[in-house]
Design an enzyme around this catalytic site. Structure first.
Site, PDB file in Angstrom:
ATOM      1  N   ASP A 106       0.834  -1.208   0.000  1.00  0.00           N
ATOM      2  CA  ASP A 106       0.000   0.000   0.000  1.00  0.00           C
ATOM      3  C   ASP A 106       0.871   1.261   0.000  1.00  0.00           C
ATOM      4  O   ASP A 106       2.047   1.221   0.374  1.00  0.00           O
ATOM      5  CB  ASP A 106      -0.895   0.030   1.244  1.00  0.00           C
ATOM      6  CG  ASP A 106      -1.927  -1.082   1.225  1.00  0.00           C
ATOM      7  OD1 ASP A 106      -2.183  -1.633   0.138  1.00  0.00           O
ATOM      8  OD2 ASP A 106      -2.456  -1.402   2.305  1.00  0.00           O
TER       9      ASP A 106
HETATM   10  N1  URA Z   1      -1.554  -5.746   3.954  1.00  0.00           N
HETATM   11  C1  URA Z   1      -1.956  -4.439   3.950  1.00  0.00           C
HETATM   12  O1  URA Z   1      -2.986  -4.089   4.510  1.00  0.00           O
HETATM   13  N2  URA Z   1      -1.173  -3.561   3.314  1.00  0.00           N
HETATM   14  C2  URA Z   1      -0.015  -3.882   2.688  1.00  0.00           C
HETATM   15  O2  URA Z   1       0.664  -3.011   2.126  1.00  0.00           O
HETATM   16  C3  URA Z   1       0.372  -5.229   2.701  1.00  0.00           C
HETATM   17  C4  URA Z   1      -0.412  -6.156   3.345  1.00  0.00           C
END
Ligand code: URA
Length: 237
Positions: A106
């Protein structure tokens, strides 16, 4: 989607501007090798990294690239974005537009991201049967307790996708820090899993994928090529 494979006669014709009918003659005369073996079949399908030699001249071969990058927060795991810096923008290399990202993070997550131009390798990494473990250090707003460990191990039902998450491992490192190991990568998976407890994720850092640990020498935004052993170990693990 760009194919990772080509027909040999088309590939030679494209690279050399020799007519396809003349390429067939070259092949019939045994003047072409593919990865060191004489090739005579015009319809042979070669992979994108094959080394093709015509009359002793090696045609420009595409080189496979495998990179690990330490993603900073505030960077998008995408090849293009109208507003924000992408992980591709962080690379200072001519071949960066050929790369893709197997396994995204993310916008505000940090840590280990892989980049490659080898579609076969990235597909191997994401095969559900392989269950390659990804390990994250997660900081949360509210204190952790043993209930989380059981809930992550049991799996959680996600109504939107109509799936139950695979058993995940959660180890409590301190009151607000957990080490989470997932063998899959659902959309915002870790945030949604902590969301079940109304516990906000404050930071999320991926430090391992399979056998590959993020190189501690890489500052946020830095990257390096993987070694041949690292590349092979990831799909063998
Ligand atoms: N889970 C999430 O919520 N975000 C990420 O970036 C990776 C795994």
């Amino acid at each position: 989607m760009i194919s990772n494979k080509s027909r040999l006669d088309r590939f030679i014709s494209r690279q050399t501007h020799i007519k396809r009918s003349d390429v067939r003659a070259l092949l019939a005369q045994g003047r072409v090798t593919v990865d060191g073996e004489v090739a005579t079949d015009v319809a042979l399908v070669i992979n994108q990294f094959a080394v093709v030699v015509v009359d002793g001249r090696c045609l420009p071969a595409k080189k496979p690239r495998y990179i690990m990058l330490n993603k900073p927060a505030g960077v998008v795991s995408a090849t293009k974005d109208g507003c924000h810096t992408t992980v591709i923008d962080l690379l200072e290399r001519g071949d960066r537009d050929q790369l893709h990202i197997p396994g995204r993070l993310d916008f505000n997550s940090t840590g280990l991201i892989l980049l490659t131009n080898d579609g076969h390798w990235s597909r191997q990494l994401s095969l559900p049967d392989r269950q390659i473990a990804k390990v994250y250090t997660v900081t949360v707003a509210e204190p952790l307790c043993a209930v989380y460990v059981d809930a992550f191990a049991a799996g959680m039902y996600f109504e939107y996708e109509n799936i139950t998450t695979r058993p995940a491992q959660l180890e409590i490192v301190s009151e607000h820090i957990a080490e989470v190991t997932l063998c899959e990568g659902r959309y915002h998976q870790i945030k949604r899993m902590f969301g079940r407890f109304q516990n906000e994720v404050l930071s999320l850092h991926r430090h391992r994928i399979g056998s590959l640990e993020l190189d501690a020498k890489l500052a946020p935004g830095e990257y390096r090529d993987l070694s041949t052993c690292e590349v092979a170990a990831l799909t063998e693990s």
